[in-house]
Design a protein around this motif. Structure first.
Motif, PDB file in Angstrom:
ATOM      1  N   LEU A 142       0.833  -1.207   0.000  1.00 18.95           N
ATOM      2  CA  LEU A 142       0.000   0.000   0.000  1.00 18.95           C
ATOM      3  C   LEU A 142       0.865   1.253   0.000  1.00 18.95           C
ATOM      4  N   ARG A 143       0.268   2.336  -0.441  1.00 12.25           N
ATOM      5  CA  ARG A 143       0.964   3.620  -0.418  1.00 12.25           C
ATOM      6  C   ARG A 143       1.399   3.935   1.015  1.00 12.25           C
ATOM      7  N   THR A 144       2.527   4.573   1.138  1.00 12.24           N
ATOM      8  CA  THR A 144       3.071   4.962   2.434  1.00 12.24           C
ATOM      9  C   THR A 144       2.109   5.920   3.125  1.00 12.24           C
ATOM     10  N   LEU A 146      -0.821   5.376   4.381  1.00 11.81           N
ATOM     11  CA  LEU A 146      -2.241   5.043   4.305  1.00 11.81           C
ATOM     12  C   LEU A 146      -2.680   4.348   5.594  1.00 11.81           C
ATOM     13  N   LEU A 178      -4.636   2.935  -4.285  1.00 13.28           N
ATOM     14  CA  LEU A 178      -4.069   2.742  -2.956  1.00 13.28           C
ATOM     15  C   LEU A 178      -2.818   1.874  -2.948  1.00 13.28           C
ATOM     16  N   SER A 179      -2.621   1.133  -4.028  1.00 16.30           N
ATOM     17  CA  SER A 179      -1.470   0.233  -4.095  1.00 16.30           C
ATOM     18  C   SER A 179      -0.178   1.014  -4.310  1.00 16.30           C
ATOM     19  N   SER A 180       0.880   0.485  -3.761  1.00 12.95           N
ATOM     20  CA  SER A 180       2.191   1.134  -3.877  1.00 12.95           C
ATOM     21  C   SER A 180       2.833   0.859  -5.232  1.00 12.95           C
TER      22      SER A 180
END
Length: 183
Positions: A142-144, A146, A178-180
């Motif tokens: 996930l994005r940092t 979040l 939302l995914s990194s």
């Protein structure tokens, strides 16, 4: 009648009443009458009122089961799937829950102070705990920065803004946002 026999009958009656109430809510929505529930369950009104003194008590019990099922699904999918897949499988179930069970949740908390009372707080805490576990499990994908609150807010927004199928589609789109990019 022995105390054990009485307890078994009471347990059976409560389960039959909850099943009848759940069936009626599914068919007719949360605006059901206690008389309807007792009739469908095949018990007298006195039995119903012994277990569920008010309509709010009955609806709260039905909704509590719905929340428990959603949370159990989160734990199950969390054990059985890769973390990011688990999170988004559960978010899909969450948006369906919010989109379809919201009237029940509101009806179950319509008494004095119920909207943000202890029942509501307990349900909210259970759902947030599952989301936090799933977000933490998927943290590397996930994005940092979040948080579980971020994810639930976005998913809840999708669920409240659209019909169930659109909410599910919007939630699927969230995965990309939302995914990194490491997943």
């Amino acid at each position: 009648m022995s105390p054990d026999r009485k307890r078994a009958d009471a347990t059976r009656n409560a389960a039959v009443l909850l099943t009848a109430a759940r069936d009626l809510v599914e068919r007719e929505g949360s605006d059901i009458s206690l008389d309807q529930v007792a009739r469908l369950a095949g018990v007298g009104n006195a039995t119903l009122y012994r277990h569920f003194p008010t309509r709010e008590d009955l609806l709260a019990a039905v909704y509590a089961d719905e929340v428990a099922a959603l949370c159990a699904y989160g734990a199950e999918v969390g054990r059985a799937s890769p973390p990011l897949d688990a999170l988004f499988a559960w978010l899909d179930a969450f948006v369906v829950h919010v989109a379809t069970k919201r009237p029940l949740a509101l009806a179950a908390t319509e008494g004095p102070g119920g909207r943000r009372g202890p029942r509501f707080a307990a349900w909210h805490a259970s759902i947030n705990a599952v989301a936090a576990d799933l977000v933490e499990g998927a943290r590397g994908d996930l994005r940092t920065g979040l948080t579980a609150t971020d994810v639930l807010t976005l998913a809840r927004g999708a669920a409240l803004a659209a019909d169930v199928e659109t909410a599910r589609r919007l939630t699927a789109y969230l995965r990309d946002g939302l995914s990194s990019g490491r997943a």
